[in-house]
Every structure is written in C-alpha cells, then in structure tokens.
Design a protein around this motif. Structure first.
Motif, PDB file in Angstrom:
ATOM      1  N   ALA A  27      74.474  41.669  79.488  1.00  0.00           N
ATOM      2  CA  ALA A  27      75.492  42.062  78.648  1.00  0.00           C
ATOM      3  C   ALA A  27      75.866  43.591  78.679  1.00  0.00           C
ATOM      4  CB  ALA A  27      75.284  41.744  77.229  1.00  0.00           C
ATOM      5  N   GLY A  28      74.820  44.354  78.738  1.00  0.00           N
ATOM      6  CA  GLY A  28      75.000  45.734  78.939  1.00  0.00           C
ATOM      7  C   GLY A  28      75.689  46.020  80.396  1.00  0.00           C
ATOM      8  N   MET A  29      75.227  45.371  81.423  1.00  0.00           N
ATOM      9  CA  MET A  29      75.490  45.537  82.925  1.00  0.00           C
ATOM     10  C   MET A  29      77.213  45.007  82.984  1.00  0.00           C
ATOM     11  SD  MET A  29      72.380  44.138  85.054  1.00  0.00           S
ATOM     12  CE  MET A  29      70.994  44.920  85.105  1.00  0.00           C
ATOM     13  N   SER A 125      65.141  45.161  67.819  1.00  0.00           N
ATOM     14  CA  SER A 125      65.304  46.543  68.532  1.00  0.00           C
ATOM     15  C   SER A 125      64.911  46.138  69.992  1.00  0.00           C
ATOM     16  CB  SER A 125      63.867  47.150  67.767  1.00  0.00           C
ATOM     17  OG  SER A 125      63.578  48.199  68.673  1.00  0.00           O
ATOM     18  N   CYS A 126      64.177  45.142  70.329  1.00  0.00           N
ATOM     19  CA  CYS A 126      63.994  45.003  71.591  1.00  0.00           C
ATOM     20  C   CYS A 126      65.222  44.657  72.654  1.00  0.00           C
ATOM     21  CB  CYS A 126      62.963  43.813  72.103  1.00  0.00           C
ATOM     22  SG  CYS A 126      63.415  42.273  71.182  1.00  0.00           S
ATOM     23  N   CYS A 127      66.126  44.189  72.163  1.00  0.00           N
ATOM     24  CA  CYS A 127      67.420  43.842  72.406  1.00  0.00           C
ATOM     25  C   CYS A 127      68.252  45.095  72.762  1.00  0.00           C
ATOM     26  CB  CYS A 127      68.018  42.680  72.012  1.00  0.00           C
ATOM     27  SG  CYS A 127      67.405  40.969  72.098  1.00  0.00           S
ATOM     28  N   LYS A 128      68.168  45.726  71.885  1.00  0.00           N
ATOM     29  CA  LYS A 128      68.825  47.002  71.831  1.00  0.00           C
ATOM     30  C   LYS A 128      68.567  47.795  72.992  1.00  0.00           C
ATOM     31  CE  LYS A 128      69.698  47.552  66.878  1.00  0.00           C
ATOM     32  NZ  LYS A 128      71.301  47.536  66.766  1.00  0.00           N
ATOM     33  N   ARG A 129      67.002  47.791  73.135  1.00  0.00           N
ATOM     34  CA  ARG A 129      66.838  48.785  74.412  1.00  0.00           C
ATOM     35  C   ARG A 129      67.219  48.054  75.650  1.00  0.00           C
ATOM     36  NH1 ARG A 129      62.160  51.882  73.087  1.00  0.00           N
ATOM     37  NH2 ARG A 129      61.418  51.577  70.734  1.00  0.00           N
ATOM     38  N   ALA A 130      67.240  46.698  75.688  1.00  0.00           N
ATOM     39  CA  ALA A 130      67.495  45.967  76.939  1.00  0.00           C
ATOM     40  C   ALA A 130      68.895  46.193  77.145  1.00  0.00           C
ATOM     41  CB  ALA A 130      67.198  44.455  76.863  1.00  0.00           C
ATOM     42  N   TYR A 131      69.815  46.274  76.200  1.00  0.00           N
ATOM     43  CA  TYR A 131      71.219  46.391  76.217  1.00  0.00           C
ATOM     44  C   TYR A 131      71.487  48.114  76.885  1.00  0.00           C
ATOM     45  CZ  TYR A 131      75.888  48.181  74.687  1.00  0.00           C
ATOM     46  OH  TYR A 131      77.046  48.829  74.792  1.00  0.00           O
ATOM     47  N   HIS A 150      71.199  66.578  81.891  1.00  0.00           N
ATOM     48  CA  HIS A 150      72.678  65.964  81.560  1.00  0.00           C
ATOM     49  C   HIS A 150      72.415  64.314  81.905  1.00  0.00           C
ATOM     50  CE1 HIS A 150      76.862  65.793  81.388  1.00  0.00           C
ATOM     51  NE2 HIS A 150      76.898  64.867  82.211  1.00  0.00           N
ATOM     52  N   PHE A 151      72.824  63.731  80.926  1.00  0.00           N
ATOM     53  CA  PHE A 151      72.736  62.112  80.962  1.00  0.00           C
ATOM     54  C   PHE A 151      73.885  61.721  80.722  1.00  0.00           C
ATOM     55  CE2 PHE A 151      72.410  58.326  78.699  1.00  0.00           C
ATOM     56  CZ  PHE A 151      71.661  57.544  78.851  1.00  0.00           C
ATOM     57  N   GLU A 152      74.498  60.800  81.484  1.00  0.00           N
ATOM     58  CA  GLU A 152      75.769  60.423  81.294  1.00  0.00           C
ATOM     59  C   GLU A 152      76.199  58.891  81.500  1.00  0.00           C
ATOM     60  OE1 GLU A 152      78.369  63.042  83.546  1.00  0.00           O
ATOM     61  OE2 GLU A 152      79.016  61.081  84.770  1.00  0.00           O
ATOM     62  N   VAL A 153      76.959  57.955  80.760  1.00  0.00           N
ATOM     63  CA  VAL A 153      77.619  56.821  81.151  1.00  0.00           C
ATOM     64  C   VAL A 153      78.939  56.807  81.134  1.00  0.00           C
ATOM     65  CG1 VAL A 153      77.345  54.432  80.619  1.00  0.00           C
ATOM     66  CG2 VAL A 153      75.274  55.854  80.340  1.00  0.00           C
ATOM     67  N   VAL A 154      79.554  56.169  82.182  1.00  0.00           N
ATOM     68  CA  VAL A 154      80.913  55.815  82.297  1.00  0.00           C
ATOM     69  C   VAL A 154      81.495  54.736  81.709  1.00  0.00           C
ATOM     70  CG1 VAL A 154      83.309  56.075  83.799  1.00  0.00           C
ATOM     71  CG2 VAL A 154      81.190  57.530  84.162  1.00  0.00           C
ATOM     72  N   PHE A 155      82.680  54.551  80.715  1.00  0.00           N
ATOM     73  CA  PHE A 155      82.997  53.322  80.193  1.00  0.00           C
ATOM     74  C   PHE A 155      84.402  53.138  80.520  1.00  0.00           C
ATOM     75  CE2 PHE A 155      79.048  54.136  77.582  1.00  0.00           C
ATOM     76  CZ  PHE A 155      78.826  52.807  77.531  1.00  0.00           C
ATOM     77  N   ARG A 156      85.186  51.933  80.710  1.00  0.00           N
ATOM     78  CA  ARG A 156      86.465  51.779  80.908  1.00  0.00           C
ATOM     79  C   ARG A 156      86.924  51.296  79.630  1.00  0.00           C
ATOM     80  NH1 ARG A 156      86.207  48.030  86.055  1.00  0.00           N
ATOM     81  NH2 ARG A 156      84.233  47.500  85.130  1.00  0.00           N
ATOM     82  N   ARG A 157      86.208  50.922  78.564  1.00  0.00           N
ATOM     83  CA  ARG A 157      86.684  50.336  77.200  1.00  0.00           C
ATOM     84  C   ARG A 157      86.342  51.132  76.196  1.00  0.00           C
ATOM     85  NH1 ARG A 157      87.076  43.714  77.522  1.00  0.00           N
ATOM     86  NH2 ARG A 157      87.010  44.055  75.223  1.00  0.00           N
ATOM     87  N   GLU A 158      87.030  51.471  75.135  1.00  0.00           N
ATOM     88  CA  GLU A 158      86.849  52.444  74.081  1.00  0.00           C
ATOM     89  C   GLU A 158      85.684  51.747  73.098  1.00  0.00           C
ATOM     90  OE1 GLU A 158      88.853  54.900  70.422  1.00  0.00           O
ATOM     91  OE2 GLU A 158      90.272  54.123  71.785  1.00  0.00           O
ATOM     92  N   GLY A 159      85.994  50.545  72.939  1.00  0.00           N
ATOM     93  CA  GLY A 159      85.117  49.570  72.073  1.00  0.00           C
ATOM     94  C   GLY A 159      83.647  49.630  72.734  1.00  0.00           C
ATOM     95  N   ASN A 160      83.587  49.589  73.995  1.00  0.00           N
ATOM     96  CA  ASN A 160      82.204  49.427  74.724  1.00  0.00           C
ATOM     97  C   ASN A 160      81.398  51.010  74.645  1.00  0.00           C
ATOM     98  OD1 ASN A 160      82.639  46.851  75.294  1.00  0.00           O
ATOM     99  ND2 ASN A 160      82.941  47.321  77.501  1.00  0.00           N
ATOM    100  N   ALA A 161      82.198  52.061  74.578  1.00  0.00           N
ATOM    101  CA  ALA A 161      81.690  53.205  74.551  1.00  0.00           C
ATOM    102  C   ALA A 161      81.175  53.491  73.135  1.00  0.00           C
ATOM    103  CB  ALA A 161      82.748  54.443  74.873  1.00  0.00           C
ATOM    104  N   GLU A 166      76.484  53.646  69.277  1.00  0.00           N
ATOM    105  CA  GLU A 166      76.055  53.110  68.112  1.00  0.00           C
ATOM    106  C   GLU A 166      74.379  52.697  68.369  1.00  0.00           C
ATOM    107  OE1 GLU A 166      76.689  49.348  64.752  1.00  0.00           O
ATOM    108  OE2 GLU A 166      78.208  49.977  66.558  1.00  0.00           O
ATOM    109  N   GLN A 167      74.277  52.109  69.375  1.00  0.00           N
ATOM    110  CA  GLN A 167      72.911  51.353  69.748  1.00  0.00           C
ATOM    111  C   GLN A 167      72.034  52.797  69.939  1.00  0.00           C
ATOM    112  OE1 GLN A 167      72.440  48.449  69.121  1.00  0.00           O
ATOM    113  NE2 GLN A 167      74.535  48.486  68.829  1.00  0.00           N
ATOM    114  N   LEU A 168      72.674  53.843  70.666  1.00  0.00           N
ATOM    115  CA  LEU A 168      71.742  54.990  70.783  1.00  0.00           C
ATOM    116  C   LEU A 168      71.323  55.604  69.463  1.00  0.00           C
ATOM    117  CD1 LEU A 168      73.638  56.898  73.677  1.00  0.00           C
ATOM    118  CD2 LEU A 168      71.424  55.804  73.758  1.00  0.00           C
ATOM    119  N   ARG A 169      72.471  55.585  68.466  1.00  0.00           N
ATOM    120  CA  ARG A 169      72.017  56.220  67.331  1.00  0.00           C
ATOM    121  C   ARG A 169      71.048  55.573  66.406  1.00  0.00           C
ATOM    122  NH1 ARG A 169      77.236  55.875  65.875  1.00  0.00           N
ATOM    123  NH2 ARG A 169      77.684  57.757  67.034  1.00  0.00           N
TER     124      ARG A 169
END
Length: 318
Positions: A27-29, A125-131, A150-161, A166-169
C-alpha cells in the motif's frame, strides 16, 4: 552506490512474514507510484519505476501476499537520462480487484497520482512500519550524511502526504511539508529524527552508519570549537602583551623607567624581559610575589601612564 541507494537495498532485503505487513508495504508503494488504467477492456494495476530494487521488492511482495504472478516489462525512459523503466503489472482484472479489496480501496479512490490508502490497514504498529518502509522505497531519498542531514519523500496527492506525516508522528517523528515542481514533499532535516526514521523502517545497518558519522561530526565540531576558543584566547593574550610592551617602551623612551614607582618599574622590566610570560608567572618572579590580579593592575597603570604621556605630547606632567 549512494547512501540513499544503500538504505533501499537494505530495506528490500528485509523479510516480512505477516501478510498484513506485506499488504501495508504494498500500500505504501502504490500510494506513491501506483496507477490504474484499462487496456483491451481489462482493468490494470501498475507500478512503474526506474529503480530495479523497488520493482523486485514489489513483485516479491505481491507474489507472497496474493500468490499472484505480476508481469514485468522493461522499456527505455522518455526522460533525458534514458534510464530503464520497469513496469510491474497485474493484467488480470480479477487479480487487480482482489488487490484493491485487500487494500480496502475502490476504483474511485485511485488516480494517476497514486493510490489512496485506508487507515484500516495501518492499525498495528508493525503495519505502520511496513507502510513507511514501502513509501520510502517508492519515493524517498536521503542525502549522504557526510554532506548533511536530509530525508525526503515526494507525493502527488495531498491526502497521501498528510497520511505519511501522521504515521511518522505516531513514532514521535515530525516531518515538514513543502512543495516542489507541483509535487508535495515531506522532509526531515534533524539528524536524530532521521535516525529514528531509519529505526522505524528497520534499516539498522544504515542507522549505525549514520550514528557513527554523527558522532564523528560532533567530536570534530567540539574539537574545532575548543581549538578556536583557545586560539582566540592566545591571540587575545599575545595582543595584550604586545600592547603592554609598546606602552612600557614608550614610557622608557619619554621619561625612563627609573621615574616610575619601584612596584611599577619592577613589573615593567620583567614584562620586557619575558614578553611571552603569562601574568601569574610574572607575579611569581616579583619580590615579594604578587598575584595575577595585582600584576594586571600594575600593567593597566603603566598603560594609563603611557596614554597620559601621549596626550601631553610625550612629556611628563610637572
């Protein structure tokens, strides 16, 4: 290979036995790179990437979680770099619908900008890590820590970002959001937070490498600060001694050191004879010995006398 590439290689080698975690990583991919379209009246789910490590990982996860055999096609990228593009595709409509069902998604939730991900997949929690791991594999990157953090991830949808942040938090990691070239960018710049992110994704080798670099940098910076501080103190002491000697030589030229009080004359002669000696050593040489503050007081008095002479054109006041 870059540090970022090494991190992804390590993540792609990790073993996931629980099917719910395999689905969460898929799902994360797909949240970053998943696409749906119709071809010859068939519903197609596709993940397209230039990263062969990601393509292999996605293929293996889909095969393990759903007992499916995705098709892999390779073609030349249309971009200037002309890298190879790997497309991992589920061509059978039933397979695609089964995948959507497992992701708790519908066709209406999908677009060319990536899949939406149901929060129901991320309860554990394990699924959050996997995501988080799947998202980083698909669209993440890291700067070489020797150059910066510097760590970054690029998204194309605001909801996904927003969902990723939220999962990082949940793990105490605060990502920040910005935009770049029409895409959304979630980034982290604090070294300690990046270490936490690597720990969450279970990239332990990369974590240790980053920690070692951080420790070396901190030691190096600490040494540099101490050296700079000591150098500044030495320069200050040298400049003060030079000024003291200049004042004493001016007094000797204009009025003679014999005209000074015995206490000032003794300090003046010692300073000329021992120009590099610290104040404490000068004080120990006096008879009777005088403390550091007493020597400093006498040298200040000599400086005042020299200034008075300069103010009077080099003549002693009568």
């Amino acid at each position: 290979m870059s540090f970022s590439g090494n991190v992804k290689e390590e993540l792609a080698r990790s073993t996931i036995k629980a099917r719910h975690c395999q689905i969460a990583e898929i799902a994360g991919m797909l949240s970053c790179l998943g696409k749906t379209h119709r071809e010859n009246k068939k519903f197609i789910i596709e993940l397209e990437t230039e990263n062969i490590t990601l393509a292999k990982r996605y293929y293996e996860l889909v095969k393990a979680a759903f007992a499916l055999q995705p098709a892999i096609t390779i073609q030349q990228s249309q971009h200037l770099n002309k890298n190879r593009m790997y497309a991992v595709t589920l061509t059978e409509q039933e397979d695609g619908m089964n995948l959507l069902d497992a992701l708790k998604a519908s066709l209406d939730d999908q677009s060319e900008k990536g899949f939406s991900v149901s929060d129901l997949l991320l309860n554990k929690s394990c699924c959050k890590r996997a995501y988080i791991r799947g998202v980083f594999l698909a669209a993440g990157s890291m700067t070489d820590p020797e150059k910066g953090y510097h760590f970054e991830v690029v998204f194309r949808r605001e909801g996904n970002a927003a969902q990723f942040m939220e999962q990082l938090r949940f793990f105490g990691i605060e990502g920040k959001l910005t935009t770049r070239k029409g895409n959304l960018l979630v980034y982290i710049k604090e070294g300690a937070q990046i270490v936490d992110a690597l720990n969450v994704m279970e990239a332990h080798n990369a974590l240790m490498e980053l920690e070692n670099i951080r420790i070396l940098k901190e030691v190096r910076n600490s040494v540099n600060r101490k050296v700079n501080c000591e150098t500044a103190n030495i320069n200050k002491t040298v400049h003060a001694a030079v000024k003291q000697i200049e004042d004493i030589m001016y007094i000797r030229e204009k009025m003679g050191l014999e005209a000074l009080s015995p206490a000032l004359e003794a300090v003046a002669r010692l300073r000329i004879e021992y120009p590099e000696a610290p104040l404490k050593e000068l004080g120990d040489m006096l008879n009777p010995p005088v403390g550091k503050s007493g020597v400093n007081h006498r040298l200040r008095k000599l400086s005042e006398i020299a200034q008075e002479l300069k103010d009077n054109g080099g003549k002693e006041e009568l």
